[in-house]
Structures are given as structure tokens and as C-alpha cells.
Design a protein around this motif. Structure first.
Motif, PDB file in Angstrom:
ATOM      1  N   GLY A 148      -4.897  33.253   9.121  1.00 38.84           N
ATOM      2  CA  GLY A 148      -4.009  34.142   9.882  1.00 38.84           C
ATOM      3  C   GLY A 148      -4.462  34.238  11.332  1.00 38.84           C
ATOM      4  N   ALA A 149      -5.769  34.359  11.524  1.00 40.58           N
ATOM      5  CA  ALA A 149      -6.319  34.429  12.883  1.00 40.58           C
ATOM      6  C   ALA A 149      -6.014  33.144  13.651  1.00 40.58           C
ATOM      7  N   VAL A 177       6.945  35.344   7.295  1.00 39.99           N
ATOM      8  CA  VAL A 177       6.886  34.754   8.633  1.00 39.99           C
ATOM      9  C   VAL A 177       5.412  34.657   9.030  1.00 39.99           C
ATOM     10  N   VAL A 178       5.020  33.517   9.563  1.00 39.04           N
ATOM     11  CA  VAL A 178       3.622  33.271   9.914  1.00 39.04           C
ATOM     12  C   VAL A 178       3.203  34.188  11.075  1.00 39.04           C
ATOM     13  N   SER A 179       1.959  34.697  11.014  1.00 38.85           N
ATOM     14  CA  SER A 179       1.422  35.583  12.054  1.00 38.85           C
ATOM     15  C   SER A 179       1.579  34.961  13.435  1.00 38.85           C
ATOM     16  N   GLY A 180       2.167  35.708  14.343  1.00 36.42           N
ATOM     17  CA  GLY A 180       2.267  35.243  15.720  1.00 36.42           C
ATOM     18  C   GLY A 180       3.579  34.557  16.051  1.00 36.42           C
ATOM     19  N   PRO A 238      -2.270  26.346  11.101  1.00 31.43           N
ATOM     20  CA  PRO A 238      -2.760  25.916   9.782  1.00 31.43           C
ATOM     21  C   PRO A 238      -1.725  26.172   8.692  1.00 31.43           C
ATOM     22  N   ASP A 239      -1.584  25.226   7.776  1.00 34.07           N
ATOM     23  CA  ASP A 239      -0.515  25.364   6.780  1.00 34.07           C
ATOM     24  C   ASP A 239      -0.861  26.352   5.684  1.00 34.07           C
ATOM     25  N   THR A 240      -2.045  26.966   5.763  1.00 39.31           N
ATOM     26  CA  THR A 240      -2.408  28.002   4.801  1.00 39.31           C
ATOM     27  C   THR A 240      -2.154  29.396   5.377  1.00 39.31           C
ATOM     28  N   ALA A 241      -1.741  29.476   6.634  1.00 37.75           N
ATOM     29  CA  ALA A 241      -1.612  30.787   7.281  1.00 37.75           C
ATOM     30  C   ALA A 241      -0.291  31.457   6.955  1.00 37.75           C
ATOM     31  N   LYS A 242      -0.356  32.773   6.755  1.00 36.00           N
ATOM     32  CA  LYS A 242       0.858  33.580   6.636  1.00 36.00           C
ATOM     33  C   LYS A 242       0.806  34.647   7.727  1.00 36.00           C
ATOM     34  N   ALA A 294      -5.387  41.604   6.468  1.00 34.75           N
ATOM     35  CA  ALA A 294      -4.500  42.565   7.134  1.00 34.75           C
ATOM     36  C   ALA A 294      -5.106  43.033   8.452  1.00 34.75           C
ATOM     37  N   VAL A 295      -6.399  43.364   8.414  1.00 36.95           N
ATOM     38  CA  VAL A 295      -7.063  43.816   9.648  1.00 36.95           C
ATOM     39  C   VAL A 295      -7.108  42.684  10.668  1.00 36.95           C
ATOM     40  N   ALA A 296      -7.323  41.467  10.199  1.00 38.88           N
ATOM     41  CA  ALA A 296      -7.439  40.334  11.131  1.00 38.88           C
ATOM     42  C   ALA A 296      -6.122  40.064  11.853  1.00 38.88           C
ATOM     43  N   VAL A 297      -4.995  40.281  11.175  1.00 40.88           N
ATOM     44  CA  VAL A 297      -3.724  39.893  11.813  1.00 40.88           C
ATOM     45  C   VAL A 297      -2.866  41.067  12.275  1.00 40.88           C
TER      46      VAL A 297
END
Lengths: 212, 212
Positions: free
Chosen positions: A27-28, A94-97, A208-212, B189-192
Motif C-alpha cells: 500500500g505504501a 481502488v488502489v491507494s493513491g 505493485p500488483d499486490t497493493a490495494k 490501514a495506518v500505513a495508507v
């Protein structure tokens, strides 16, 4: 063989027992990629580039030429898998960001074009879902391009727009030419030691394809 | 159990048989992170920030306050694992993009500080290896900080420098407070969705730990 199977299984079990930061880090990394893209697009809005970040037809990866921008309007291309995970429905993740990147681009009058390998027949449904997910306004056939090979689809977009950034999760979201490399090592070498390498974080953004 | 072991093994074998882009993508992501860091640091050199990107002591992640910059000199912090993979010897692999980031920072008079959890006794040997790997000049105890907890080490750096960027591969390279979250989901959750989320790509740069 049996010993190897047991060792592999032990490894799998051990790695699931520990605290796992991988979802948080993915996610980061997605946030990071989209934040970097927003900052990069702003520099291109401030000073129009000479070229799109889309490789010219038949240009090699190593010393690739790019499609000229001329006076075409600015656009951002997002491979759909990098913005929405899994099946694209009105309730998908939706992916973060991604929301932030799309909103900032449109505010700066940069068109946002989504691409996907899904067949054209699914276009209207996916466009509706994207609009519900607040990634729109998206129109199938215009700002949502379906099916067809990646390079030919990108060439069509670069014929119409000055593409300042691409977001994707796979090498083929940036160029089909990576697939022509003979081995995983050769692909890695081209990715990090070529004209392509200069694009990462400066026009080409991996999510990254693992990110949400 | 046996059926599960066989299924897991089949999965492992299937995934190694396909063309694997993961090494190329990890290299691309590392380049991307370091390119984004170079661009970000340049904006901070052009306009000094009010605060370091190091959380103030006891500041929470969600609405964290950061250590003030005052008139301290600018610095960049790189968790050593994000620049050199595995054991740090004179022949180790330097991560894609790390040389460029270090060189650009020093050209702009931004100090480069490496950190590692390795014990202080290993400092001189690691410093020599980093110098041989062309990541120096590095001096143990000055621009290479060993051992100790992450937050206390970062606090010591932020007391002396205005830290404009941190590169790391683990959440603990940015804040020890992630570890206090009760579950993997809470950590994500905290990270994003926190003040921390605003830092990714804008001060905090994740370099995938699989990248070379």
C-alpha cells in the motif's frame, strides 16, 4: 523429493506465522508511486515535454526513441489493474493513491486514459463501475481503451495525446518489447540498465500488483 | 495434510515455470523510488522545509508532529539494506538507483547518513566496504550509524540534521510505531490512511527488499 516438500511447507508455514508487513508496504509503495506521478506530471504541466513517454513504433528499449508531443493535449495513461484490483465492479477495491492521482491530473487539465486487455464488449460496464468508484468521468472507447495489444493501443493514444506518464503493474504495461528478452535475467538487465531504466519514476510508474 | 503439501508444491513449481518479471519489476521499483527521492530532495534544496521527515518523539503515526529543521544542515537517511543487499562486503550488490541518489544528494550538499542494526563492532568494516562500493565517503559513527533502536537513532540524526528524505525497505525503517499496531490489517490501514500515508514518495521512500 519428500524432504524438499516438507522443507518448503515448513518455510511457508513459518512465513505466515510472523507479523506480515507486506500488505502495508505494498500500500505504501502504491501511494509512493502515485505521489511521485502527481509530482512528475506537475513538472510536465509547468514545462511541456518534447516527447511522450511512449516508445516510438519499432524503437528498441535500450536506446528507444519516443513519440513526439507536437501540440497534442497532455494525457496520463493508467493500466486499469493498477487502479482497481480484481474484477472491476462498483464495489471493487481502488488502489491507494489512485483517486488522488486521477483528481490532480484532471485539475491540471491532463486527460486520464484507462487501458485494459478486457474485450470491448465489457467496456460500457467497466466505464460505469469506474464512474461509481469515483475514478471517472470515463467513457468506453474514448478514455477507456479495451483489448488489442499493448504497444498498438499505446501508439494510438500517443498519436492523439502527449502522454506524460504511464502507471502499470506489469512490464507489458510500459512496452511489449520486454517480453522479447530471452530470460528473466535479460529482462531485468534491460529494465535497470537501458533507456527504459531512466523512465522509472520519471514517466513510467510501477504500482505493485499486490497493493490495494 | 499430504494433499495440502502436494498442492502447495504444485503451486511453487508452476510459478517457477512461467516467465518471471518479478526481478525486473523489483529493479524498476527501486530505480523509481530513488529517482523520485532525487526529485523530491531537489525541491527541498530549492526551498528548505520547516520540518524533518522524522516523527517527533512520542508523536503518533496518525497525526504525527515532525522534528523541526531550524537551521540544521540537510541530510538524507538510507537504511543500509535498501542500498546494499545481503552481507555488506566489497563485492556486494548495490541496489539499482542507489548510486545515483547518493551522488546527486552529495552534489547538492545534502549529507548522506546510512543506518543499520548491525553491531557497532562491524562499523569500520562496513564503512570500508561502502567506500569500495562507491557509496562513500562513509565514516562509522558519523555518516554510518550502527545498532540501537530505529526511532532513537533517527531522533539522534534529526537533532543534528534537517532530514529531507528516508529510504528503507521495512516499516521499521520509517517508524517503530508501526510495530505497535495489533494486526497486519491495522498496520496496513495506518500505513495508507494516516499522516504517514502522506509521506510515501514525499519524504519516505520504500525500496522493495527483493530489488538488486
Amino acid at each position: 523429493m519428500m524432504r524438499r516438500v516438507v522443507a518448503m511447507t515448513a518455510l511457508l508455514l513459518a512465513s505466515t506465522a510472523r507479523a506480515d508487513d507486506s500488505a502495508a508496504l505494498a500500500g505504501a509503495e502504491a501511494q509512493q508511486a502515485y505521489h511521485a506521478m502527481v509530482a512528475f506530471v506537475a513538472t510536465r504541466v509547468a514545462a511541456r515535454p518534447k516527447d511522450s513517454v511512449i516508445l516510438a513504433a519499432d524503437a528498441p528499449l535500450v536506446k528507444g526513441a519516443f513519440v513526439p508531443c507536437e501540440s497534442k493535449p497532455l494525457a496520463l495513461v493508467i493500466a486499469l489493474d493498477s487502479a482497481v484490483r480484481g474484477q472491476v465492479t462498483a464495489t471493487a477495491d481502488v488502489v491507494s493513491g489512485a483517486h488522488h492521482a486521477v483528481d490532480e491530473a484532471r485539475k491540471a487539465s491532463v486527460a486520464v486514459i484507462f487501458t485494459t486487455d478486457r474485450p470491448a464488449a465489457e467496456g460500457p460496464g467497466i466505464a460505469t463501475a469506474l464512474n461509481t468508484l469515483k475514478l471517472g468521468p470515463v467513457t468506453a472507447g474514448d478514455t477507456l481503451l479495451m483489448g488489442g495489444g499493448g504497444d498498438s493501443r499505446r501508439a494510438a493514444i500517443a498519436a492523439k495525446y502527449c502522454v506524460v506518464a504511464v502507471a502499470g503493474s506489469r512490464l507489458s504495461d510500459f512496452s511489449d518489447k520486454f517480453a522479447a528478452e530471452a530470460s528473466d535475467d535479460a529482462r531485468r538487465a534491460v529494465a535497470v540498465h537501458s533507456r527504459a531504466a531512466g523512465q522509472w519514476g520519471k514517466g513510467w510508474f510501477v504500482v505493485p500488483d499486490t497493493a490495494k
